[in-house]
Design a protein around this motif. Structure first.
Motif, PDB file in Angstrom:
ATOM      1  N   GLN A 109       0.847  -1.200   0.000  1.00  0.00           N
ATOM      2  CA  GLN A 109       0.000   0.000   0.000  1.00  0.00           C
ATOM      3  C   GLN A 109       0.883   1.250   0.000  1.00  0.00           C
ATOM      4  OE1 GLN A 109      -2.716   0.103   3.313  1.00  0.00           O
ATOM      5  NE2 GLN A 109      -3.370   2.203   2.854  1.00  0.00           N
ATOM      6  N   PRO A 110       0.692   2.145  -0.960  1.00  0.00           N
ATOM      7  CA  PRO A 110       1.591   3.302  -1.033  1.00  0.00           C
ATOM      8  C   PRO A 110       1.266   4.351   0.014  1.00  0.00           C
ATOM      9  CG  PRO A 110      -0.018   3.409  -2.785  1.00  0.00           C
ATOM     10  CD  PRO A 110      -0.281   2.128  -2.053  1.00  0.00           C
ATOM     11  N   VAL A 111       2.289   5.149   0.316  1.00  0.00           N
ATOM     12  CA  VAL A 111       2.119   6.269   1.235  1.00  0.00           C
ATOM     13  C   VAL A 111       2.555   7.521   0.470  1.00  0.00           C
ATOM     14  CG1 VAL A 111       4.429   6.013   2.238  1.00  0.00           C
ATOM     15  CG2 VAL A 111       2.652   7.034   3.587  1.00  0.00           C
ATOM     16  N   PRO A 112       1.848   8.625   0.600  1.00  0.00           N
ATOM     17  CA  PRO A 112       2.253   9.820  -0.160  1.00  0.00           C
ATOM     18  C   PRO A 112       3.575  10.388   0.340  1.00  0.00           C
ATOM     19  CG  PRO A 112       0.397  10.319   1.273  1.00  0.00           C
ATOM     20  CD  PRO A 112       0.597   8.848   1.348  1.00  0.00           C
ATOM     21  N   SER A 113       4.347  10.968  -0.576  1.00  0.00           N
ATOM     22  CA  SER A 113       5.649  11.517  -0.225  1.00  0.00           C
ATOM     23  C   SER A 113       5.505  12.888   0.426  1.00  0.00           C
ATOM     24  CB  SER A 113       6.494  11.642  -1.490  1.00  0.00           C
ATOM     25  OG  SER A 113       7.616  12.428  -1.236  1.00  0.00           O
ATOM     26  N   VAL A 114       6.322  13.131   1.449  1.00  0.00           N
ATOM     27  CA  VAL A 114       6.281  14.437   2.114  1.00  0.00           C
ATOM     28  C   VAL A 114       7.482  15.302   1.712  1.00  0.00           C
ATOM     29  CG1 VAL A 114       4.943  13.608   4.074  1.00  0.00           C
ATOM     30  CG2 VAL A 114       7.409  13.562   4.193  1.00  0.00           C
ATOM     31  N   VAL A 115       8.161  14.939   0.610  1.00  0.00           N
ATOM     32  CA  VAL A 115       9.344  15.695   0.189  1.00  0.00           C
ATOM     33  C   VAL A 115       9.002  17.164  -0.067  1.00  0.00           C
ATOM     34  CG1 VAL A 115      11.007  15.960  -1.679  1.00  0.00           C
ATOM     35  CG2 VAL A 115      10.602  13.726  -0.717  1.00  0.00           C
ATOM     36  N   ARG A 116       7.791  17.408  -0.596  1.00  0.00           N
ATOM     37  CA  ARG A 116       7.416  18.790  -0.900  1.00  0.00           C
ATOM     38  C   ARG A 116       7.184  19.589   0.378  1.00  0.00           C
ATOM     39  NH1 ARG A 116       7.778  20.766  -5.388  1.00  0.00           N
ATOM     40  NH2 ARG A 116       8.167  19.260  -7.030  1.00  0.00           N
ATOM     41  N   ILE A 117       6.910  18.913   1.467  1.00  0.00           N
ATOM     42  CA  ILE A 117       6.644  19.622   2.726  1.00  0.00           C
ATOM     43  C   ILE A 117       7.949  19.811   3.495  1.00  0.00           C
ATOM     44  CG2 ILE A 117       5.317  19.547   4.856  1.00  0.00           C
ATOM     45  CD1 ILE A 117       3.370  17.664   3.329  1.00  0.00           C
ATOM     46  N   TRP A 118       8.740  18.730   3.610  1.00  0.00           N
ATOM     47  CA  TRP A 118      10.061  18.807   4.242  1.00  0.00           C
ATOM     48  C   TRP A 118      11.064  18.187   3.274  1.00  0.00           C
ATOM     49  CZ3 TRP A 118       6.098  16.548   7.481  1.00  0.00           C
ATOM     50  CH2 TRP A 118       5.637  17.397   8.477  1.00  0.00           C
ATOM     51  N   PRO A 119      11.906  18.978   2.611  1.00  0.00           N
ATOM     52  CA  PRO A 119      12.853  18.405   1.643  1.00  0.00           C
ATOM     53  C   PRO A 119      13.737  17.318   2.239  1.00  0.00           C
ATOM     54  CG  PRO A 119      12.827  20.793   1.471  1.00  0.00           C
ATOM     55  CD  PRO A 119      11.975  20.443   2.646  1.00  0.00           C
ATOM     56  N   THR A 120      13.958  17.355   3.545  1.00  0.00           N
ATOM     57  CA  THR A 120      14.831  16.356   4.156  1.00  0.00           C
ATOM     58  C   THR A 120      14.262  14.949   4.043  1.00  0.00           C
ATOM     59  OG1 THR A 120      15.925  15.740   6.206  1.00  0.00           O
ATOM     60  CG2 THR A 120      13.801  16.757   6.410  1.00  0.00           C
ATOM     61  N   ALA A 121      12.976  14.833   3.717  1.00  0.00           N
ATOM     62  CA  ALA A 121      12.363  13.500   3.621  1.00  0.00           C
ATOM     63  C   ALA A 121      12.929  12.686   2.468  1.00  0.00           C
ATOM     64  CB  ALA A 121      10.850  13.640   3.460  1.00  0.00           C
ATOM     65  N   ASP A 122      13.602  13.341   1.541  1.00  0.00           N
ATOM     66  CA  ASP A 122      14.132  12.676   0.346  1.00  0.00           C
ATOM     67  C   ASP A 122      14.816  11.346   0.657  1.00  0.00           C
ATOM     68  OD1 ASP A 122      15.344  11.975  -1.981  1.00  0.00           O
ATOM     69  OD2 ASP A 122      16.475  13.820  -2.278  1.00  0.00           O
ATOM     70  N   TRP A 123      15.890  11.393   1.389  1.00  0.00           N
ATOM     71  CA  TRP A 123      16.653  10.158   1.652  1.00  0.00           C
ATOM     72  C   TRP A 123      15.928   9.243   2.627  1.00  0.00           C
ATOM     73  CZ3 TRP A 123      22.684  10.968   1.921  1.00  0.00           C
ATOM     74  CH2 TRP A 123      23.114  11.399   0.658  1.00  0.00           C
ATOM     75  N   HIS A 124      15.205   9.835   3.595  1.00  0.00           N
ATOM     76  CA  HIS A 124      14.481   8.996   4.551  1.00  0.00           C
ATOM     77  C   HIS A 124      13.464   8.119   3.823  1.00  0.00           C
ATOM     78  CE1 HIS A 124      16.184  10.776   8.127  1.00  0.00           C
ATOM     79  NE2 HIS A 124      15.848  11.980   7.741  1.00  0.00           N
ATOM     80  N   GLU A 125      12.776   8.691   2.840  1.00  0.00           N
ATOM     81  CA  GLU A 125      11.759   7.912   2.124  1.00  0.00           C
ATOM     82  C   GLU A 125      12.402   6.878   1.211  1.00  0.00           C
ATOM     83  OE1 GLU A 125       9.202  10.834   0.353  1.00  0.00           O
ATOM     84  OE2 GLU A 125       7.962  10.945   2.168  1.00  0.00           O
ATOM     85  N   ARG A 126      13.551   7.234   0.631  1.00  0.00           N
ATOM     86  CA  ARG A 126      14.263   6.236  -0.169  1.00  0.00           C
ATOM     87  C   ARG A 126      14.714   5.080   0.718  1.00  0.00           C
ATOM     88  NH1 ARG A 126      18.958   8.965  -3.513  1.00  0.00           N
ATOM     89  NH2 ARG A 126      19.315   6.808  -4.096  1.00  0.00           N
ATOM     90  N   GLU A 127      15.126   5.404   1.925  1.00  0.00           N
ATOM     91  CA  GLU A 127      15.534   4.331   2.837  1.00  0.00           C
ATOM     92  C   GLU A 127      14.336   3.461   3.222  1.00  0.00           C
ATOM     93  OE1 GLU A 127      17.611   5.598   6.403  1.00  0.00           O
ATOM     94  OE2 GLU A 127      17.416   3.590   7.227  1.00  0.00           O
TER      95      GLU A 127
END
Lengths: 423, 181
Positions: B117-135
């Motif tokens: 089940q997908p979860v929406p990305s929060v990169v647009r809200i906090w750019p730091t989420a980039d690597w955390h979400e990839r992890e």
């Protein structure tokens, strides 16, 4: 010789690349022109502080595109810890960030203690503080020595490692190991503080400020050092916050934020120290923040030693036989102690069900630990919030408009430890 | 501080002095924007996915080499524990937020997901989420929708499986080249 006195203008607006915050893409017309040179910087390059790989697009001397590739040191600590008892797990975190080894150990132990709702004797708390501040000095010395070495100040490396040896000697005195001490135990310390530690630590505290004066005499007004660092690797306060930065990187961008002051843990609310904040957001200011932090850490260590000396003979670990190993000498005379010892070492102790997120201010910034327990003797999930991991996300922002020679200076100033990035 | 106004709020939990807001994944972005803009949580400290496969059952975290293992996690094996509370779905993703200003505060936003089940990305809200979400994708196989660069970060690009899942074997590693090939 005139030194550079100009303070850099921190830009307005944002420099975080779009749409991927951690990757700077070269402009399409440059890419089509065929003038770009793509260079693999690392992973085995001595100035990447481990095995960081930067894929850099160069237009002449200028960096126009950059992306960081990590994962070469992935060891699976978090997976391994799910398969060890809580007691055995404490050995692992120190290996994650091998330059500031005590901090991950501390944050994990604090998380377990929070789940156990275990009270730690004050002697252990103050000793933890003293050792953590010594590690902060150690970590900053390694940063200073290697970063200066990369920019060409070779002598700094030898001076820094001279004092680093003294810190490691103190650890050897306390725990028998120079690094990866595993000295923090759930409930307190693994052993009592050895005889002679206070004197040695005090001697170190007397020596360190003079050593710092020497470093500053070499670097602070050094023309070459300033030309290589002032105005390089800019990061504004807003960008630093958006990129989740913490620690010296954040404080060099003008944000007054230190968990030791803002969310005091251990006994940081009972010691006196200042939080250095600089506003330039460049490599030089990150250097300055770390230099002053070393001074403040020395002050804290001295205060801790003073307090610890009043606590002679007090217990160094909580008296909870379900969690804490019984004293060694009791094993020969007490059946119950032997049983407790056997149970803790083989099966481990049980930690109540729940999830906690604990943070401490490590030399690199906010070091966090998220722990989930199902009530069993092993952690269900352990996750470390590695400040280096987050710091390296800022490489693309800091290296906008950088020259290729600035790469090493900027990577050095972000002070990433790859063991922690890749875990 | 009340969090009643958070969009999609399912449950608020207080434990160990920490606040957890369980949010409907469909409302995650709205909830995050609300927390950032209205409640002032300007820093995303960490994103942690957790796999609860086999939570409270025996044999998942057994020893290497045996199919079910000698399970020292089994509830009741020491006579004094109880079964842990059941979890709504297999995966949880926890977003640890920090309010970085004069009045610091932390909160954990949690969403519950089934496998895939997908979860929406929060990169647009906090750019730091980039690597955390990839992890989160790399280690746990959480598909992050709308991430600009969802690729593996710690493992190799052609790695199979997601190592931090509970059904991923410890010590097991696929043999890339065997004598039969």
């Amino acid at each position: 010789m005139a030194t550079v006195q100009r303070r850099p203008q921190v830009y307005s607006g944002t420099r975080i690349p779009e749409p991927i915050p951690s990757v700077l893409h070269a402009p399409e017309e440059l890419r089509r022109s065929g003038d770009l040179l793509t260079v693999n910087f690392g992973p085995n390059h001595p100035s990447t502080h481990g095995v960081l790989r930067l894929v850099v697009d160069l237009n002449g001397e200028h960096v126009v595109g950059i992306g960081a590739v990590v994962g070469y040191l992935h060891t699976g600590f978090e997976k391994t810890m799910e398969h060890k008892t809580w007691w055995k797990c404490i050995t692992y975190p120190a290996r994650i960030d091998y330059v500031s080894f005590q901090y991950n150990e501390l944050v994990f132990v604090l998380a377990v203690e929070k789940l156990l709702e275990l009270e730690v004797p004050r002697k252990a708390t103050w000793m933890r503080m003293a050792l953590c501040e010594l590690v902060r000095i150690h970590s900053h010395l390694v940063y200073l020595g290697t970063s200066a070495l990369e920019i060409g100040a070779i002598s700094m490396f030898w001076y820094c490692f001279r004092e680093r040896e003294l810190v490691l000697d103190l650890f050897e005195l306390v725990a028998g190991a120079r690094m990866h001490t595993r000295y923090f135990q759930t409930g307190g310390l693994a052993e009592d503080i050895p005889v002679g530690f206070y004197g040695e630590a005090r001697r170190f505290c007397e020596r360190m400020p003079k050593a710092l004066d020497d470093y500053e005499a070499i670097l602070d007004d050094n023309t070459i050092w300033r030309q290589r660092t002032v105005g390089i690797g800019l990061l504004s306060a807003a960008d630093a916050i958006a990129l989740g930065q913490s620690g010296p990187v954040l404080r060099a961008s003008g944000v007054d934020w230190d968990l030791r002051k803002r969310e005091p843990y251990l006994a940081y609310d009972q010691v006196e120290f200042e939080v250095p904040v600089y506003h330039g957001g460049d490599v030089y200011d990150r250097y300055r923040v770390r230099m002053e932090e070393m001074r403040e850490s020395t002050r804290i260590v001295a205060q801790c030693i003073e307090r610890l000396e009043e606590m002679q003979g007090e217990p160094w670990i909580a008296d909870d036989r379900k969690v804490v190993l019984p004293p060694r000498e009791e094993l020969h005379t007490s059946m119950e102690s032997l049983i407790h010892h056997f149970k803790i070492v083989t099966e481990g102790y049980r930690v109540p069900e729940g999830e906690v997120y604990v943070t401490v201010e490590s030399p690199r910034g906010e070091s966090g630990c998220y722990v989930v327990s199902d009530g069993g003797p092993k952690p269900w999930r352990v996750k470390f919030r590695a400040p280096s991991f987050v710091a390296l996300e800022a490489t693309a922002t800091c290296m906008r408009d950088a020259a290729v020679a600035d790469l090493v200076a900027i990577v050095g100033s972000l002070d990433g430890v790859m063991g922690e990035v890749d875990r | 501080m009340g969090y009643e106004g958070v969009p999609g709020l399912v449950e608020t939990r207080e434990a160990f002095g920490e606040t957890t807001l369980v949010v409907d994944p469909a409302w995650l972005l709205e909830a995050c924007v609300h927390l950032r803009d209205e409640a002032g949580f300007n820093v995303l400290s960490d994103i942690t996915p957790t796999d609860y496969l086999g939570w409270g059952e025996r044999g998942v975290a057994g020893y290497i080499g045996t199919p079910s293992g000698r399970d020292i996690n089994a509830p009741g094996s020491q006579g004094d524990s109880r079964r842990p509370t059941t979890k709504p779905k297999r995966f949880s993703v926890s977003y640890h937020l920090l309010k970085l200003d004069g009045d610091p505060r932390r909160v954990r936003v949690q969403v519950w997901l089934d496998d895939g089940q997908p979860v929406p990305s929060v990169v647009r809200i906090w750019p730091t989420a980039d690597w955390h979400e990839r992890e989160a994708w790399d280690m746990m196989g959480i598909p992050v929708e709308g991430h600009p660069n969802l690729s593996r970060i710690l493992m190799e690009d052609d790695w199979e499986g997601h190592p931090l899942r509970k059904d991923y074997p410890l010590g097991g590693e696929p043999v890339r080249f065997s004598g039969e090939e």
